[in-house]
Design a protein around this motif. Structure first.
Motif, short mmCIF file in Angstrom:
data_model
loop_
_atom_site.label_atom_id
_atom_site.label_comp_id
_atom_site.label_asym_id
_atom_site.label_seq_id
_atom_site.Cartn_x
_atom_site.Cartn_y
_atom_site.Cartn_z
N ARG A 73 31.76 23.65 44.99
CA ARG A 73 32.18 24.31 43.75
C ARG A 73 31.21 25.44 43.35
NH1 ARG A 73 35.04 20.62 40.28
NH2 ARG A 73 34.70 22.06 38.57
N CYS A 74 31.76 26.37 42.59
CA CYS A 74 30.97 27.44 41.99
C CYS A 74 31.57 27.73 40.62
CB CYS A 74 31.03 28.69 42.86
SG CYS A 74 30.44 30.19 42.04
N LEU A 75 30.74 27.96 39.65
CA LEU A 75 31.21 28.42 38.34
C LEU A 75 30.52 29.74 38.03
CD1 LEU A 75 32.68 27.86 35.57
CD2 LEU A 75 30.49 26.88 34.81
N VAL A 103 40.90 36.55 39.18
CA VAL A 103 39.87 37.27 39.96
C VAL A 103 38.53 36.54 39.86
CG1 VAL A 103 38.83 39.51 40.45
CG2 VAL A 103 41.13 39.42 39.50
N VAL A 104 38.22 36.00 38.70
CA VAL A 104 36.99 35.21 38.55
C VAL A 104 37.09 33.97 39.47
CG1 VAL A 104 35.54 33.84 36.99
CG2 VAL A 104 36.51 36.00 36.20
N ALA A 105 38.26 33.33 39.45
CA ALA A 105 38.44 32.14 40.31
C ALA A 105 38.27 32.51 41.78
CB ALA A 105 39.81 31.52 40.05
N GLU A 106 38.76 33.70 42.16
CA GLU A 106 38.63 34.15 43.55
C GLU A 106 37.15 34.39 43.90
OE1 GLU A 106 41.17 37.51 44.43
OE2 GLU A 106 39.92 38.05 46.16
N PHE A 107 36.44 35.01 42.97
CA PHE A 107 35.01 35.26 43.20
C PHE A 107 34.27 33.92 43.36
CE2 PHE A 107 30.65 35.75 41.59
CZ PHE A 107 30.18 36.74 42.45
N GLU A 108 34.60 32.96 42.50
CA GLU A 108 33.95 31.63 42.57
C GLU A 108 34.22 30.96 43.92
OE1 GLU A 108 34.07 30.35 37.85
OE2 GLU A 108 35.74 29.82 39.13
N LYS A 109 35.48 31.05 44.36
CA LYS A 109 35.84 30.42 45.64
C LYS A 109 35.04 31.07 46.78
CE LYS A 109 40.05 29.08 48.14
NZ LYS A 109 40.08 29.91 49.35
N LYS A 110 34.98 32.39 46.77
CA LYS A 110 34.26 33.12 47.83
C LYS A 110 32.76 32.79 47.81
CE LYS A 110 36.95 36.54 49.85
NZ LYS A 110 37.95 37.29 49.08
N TRP A 111 32.20 32.69 46.59
CA TRP A 111 30.76 32.44 46.51
C TRP A 111 30.45 31.00 46.96
CZ3 TRP A 111 26.88 35.15 47.35
CH2 TRP A 111 25.59 34.76 46.98
N ALA A 112 31.30 30.06 46.58
CA ALA A 112 31.11 28.66 47.02
C ALA A 112 31.20 28.59 48.55
CB ALA A 112 32.15 27.75 46.38
N GLU A 113 32.18 29.28 49.13
CA GLU A 113 32.32 29.30 50.60
C GLU A 113 31.09 29.94 51.26
OE1 GLU A 113 37.17 29.74 50.63
OE2 GLU A 113 35.96 31.45 51.33
N THR A 114 30.64 31.03 50.68
CA THR A 114 29.49 31.76 51.24
C THR A 114 28.24 30.90 51.21
OG1 THR A 114 30.45 33.82 50.43
CG2 THR A 114 28.13 33.89 50.97
N ILE A 115 28.05 30.19 50.11
CA ILE A 115 26.83 29.39 49.94
C ILE A 115 26.95 28.04 50.65
CG2 ILE A 115 25.41 28.20 48.16
CD1 ILE A 115 24.97 31.22 48.39
N ALA A 156 35.73 41.53 39.85
CA ALA A 156 36.22 42.52 40.81
C ALA A 156 35.06 43.35 41.37
CB ALA A 156 37.25 43.44 40.14
N ILE A 157 34.10 43.67 40.52
CA ILE A 157 32.90 44.39 41.01
C ILE A 157 32.13 43.47 41.96
CG2 ILE A 157 30.67 45.39 40.32
CD1 ILE A 157 32.05 46.25 37.66
#
Ligand SMILES: Cc1ncc(COP(=O)(O)O)c(C=O)c1O
Length: 456
Positions: free
Chosen positions: A101-103, A85-97, A291-292
């Motif tokens: 990459r995002c960590l 789920v953390v990896a999914e959040f990172e992927k979404k945030w990198a795509e959004t920005i 998840a939040i």
């Protein structure tokens, strides 16, 4: 908690009457007239009727119907430490920005420290920073062992003054740490040109600037790294949380390794006998935090649009009131985040009514506001850092002469700004246009009665 629907459709519907009808009647500052409430009555602080009794949008927003399923899934899975789920959040945030990459990390403060350390910043270095920011920005520099060098604020934009940066560059300067404070972009075009000319690294403190843009390019993507915060008050609230974004794969691999004890990751390559390769620590985000974050991320774009529309509308309403100077955005800014809505309050235009009295009068009208940051370049934590064992080992006593440091780090424009600033919180900008009218009416009413309030 009553469920609020902040859909764009509702926002438009809610505001179309006050906005459109009154705009036709009045032009630039339309709905002050359109609103049926009288403007000239007694201020609430003097016993008059409050302009507003309605509550403001609550923050954070949590909708059990759409937000809880994923969090419950995570809780029931028993996998709570960093995983998919953390990896999914990172992927979404990198795509959004718009970065490769995002960590995700525990918070914005440690995102800044990690980025600075992994770019090689440490003892003996100077990092240029604005004084108009949250303490974490400057503390992050000191935590690496580097010395913060303050550049005065441009009071119109509330951001680091790009015209004053070059004068503060010395042979020790290693990086610029611009902050997009209040969610308004710093002038990254000029800052990047200066960094390029002087071969400096740039770490963007975008901890308040989710989705803010210059020329449709997101804040956090201009420098070598961008850092974000997801603390509870933030526009993506997770309680605690942070992120680093960058296109530099090797740098991001090092950041990952550092946040996970220094263990092998990506191009930080190890083997079974020597897995821990770099000096690291532990800063991992949990699965339930991610998840939040995913639930909050879904609303961010629409909320950001509403904040931008309401901020522009509010500015148009209040800028004609003498003594009220709303923020200015740099020319190429295509979107701001508006973590806060700022303006400067000139008490001389309010018959000398102090900012404190003004804030109390606003609060009495049902409009909460705050005075914002204090002078960060003058607080005791810097002297305290200079007294530590590590700083004494890294710098000469001359460099740690605090009086001399203070002399060189005066920021007079920032001092004045800290005395004049007034902020509204981002959640207020999620209300409707008629709610912005309430703010404008309250300020106008206080302006008209400033002498009486002052004499109270
Ligand atoms: C400008 C700025 N920088 C850094 C931080 C630090 O973020 P966090 O509170 O997540 O550590 C914050 C948040 O409070 C911030 O507003």
């Amino acid at each position: 908690m009553a469920k609020r629907n902040y859909s764009r459709r509702e926002f438009v519907r809610q505001n179309s009457l006050a906005g459109l009808g009154a705009a036709i009647a009045m032009g630039v500052s339309p709905s002050l007239l359109a609103n049926p409430k009288p403007l000239s009555d007694l201020p609430a602080i003097l016993g008059g009727q409050k302009i507003r009794t309605k509550s403001w949008p609550k923050w954070p927003i949590w909708d059990p119907a759409t937000d809880e399923e994923r969090v419950i899934q995570v809780l029931r899975s028993g996998i709570w430490s960093r995983a998919g789920v953390v990896a999914e959040f990172e992927k979404k945030w990198a795509e959004t920005i718009g970065t490769k990459r995002c960590l995700a990390l525990v918070n914005g403060t440690n995102s800044l420290i990690t980025a600075l350390v992994q770019l090689g910043i440490g003892g003996g270095d100077e990092v240029i920073v604005p004084p108009y920011t949250f303490i974490a920005t400057v503390a992050a520099i000191l935590q690496t062992g580097a010395i913060p060098v303050f550049v005065d604020t441009d009071p119109e934009t509330f951001q680091i003054d790009p015209g004053k940066i070059e004068a503060r560059i010395t042979p020790r300067t290693k990086a610029i740490l611009p902050v997009h404070i209040l969610g308004l972009p710093a002038d990254m075009i000029r800052i990047m040109a200066i960094a390029k000319k002087h071969n400096l690294l740039v770490v963007e403190d975008a901890c308040q600037a989710w989705l803010a843009e210059i020329d449709h390019k997101k804040m956090g993507t201009f420098g070598n790294a961008g850092c974000f915060s997801f603390q509870n008050s933030k526009n993506i609230p997770i309680g605690e949380g942070g992120a680093i974004v960058s296109d530099n794969e090797a740098f991001m691999d090092r950041c990952y390794s550092y946040h996970n004890y220094g263990d092998a990751y990506g191009t930080v390559i190890g083997n079974v006998n020597s897995d821990t390769l770099i000096l690291g620590t532990k800063l991992r985000m949990t699965e339930y935090q991610a998840a939040i974050g995913l639930a909050q991320l879904k609303r961010l774009d629409e909320q950001t649009t509403i904040r931008n529309e309401n901020a522009a509308y509010l500015s148009a309403q209040i800028k004609a009131i003498p003594g009220i100077l709303p923020y200015r955005l740099y020319d190429k800014v295509t979107r701001a985040a508006f973590h806060l809505y700022p303006f400067r309050y000139k008490k001389e235009e309010f018959k000398g009514l102090s900012r404190d009295q003004f804030l109390k009068a606003l609060s009495a009208e049902g409009i909460p506001a705050s005075s914002g940051y204090t002078q960060l370049n003058k607080m005791p934590y810097i002297a305290d850092a200079f007294k530590t064992k590590n700083f004494k080992l890294m710098y000469s006593s001359d460099m740690l002469d605090y009086n001399k440091y203070m002399e060189h780090n005066q920021c007079p424009a920032n001092d004045t700004l800290c005395e004049e600033a007034v902020w509204f919180e981002q959640s207020m900008l999620l209300a409707g246009k008629s709610d912005m009218d309430d703010i404008a009416m309250a300020i106008d009413r206080i302006h008209k009665n400033a002498d009486k309030i002052k004499a109270k």
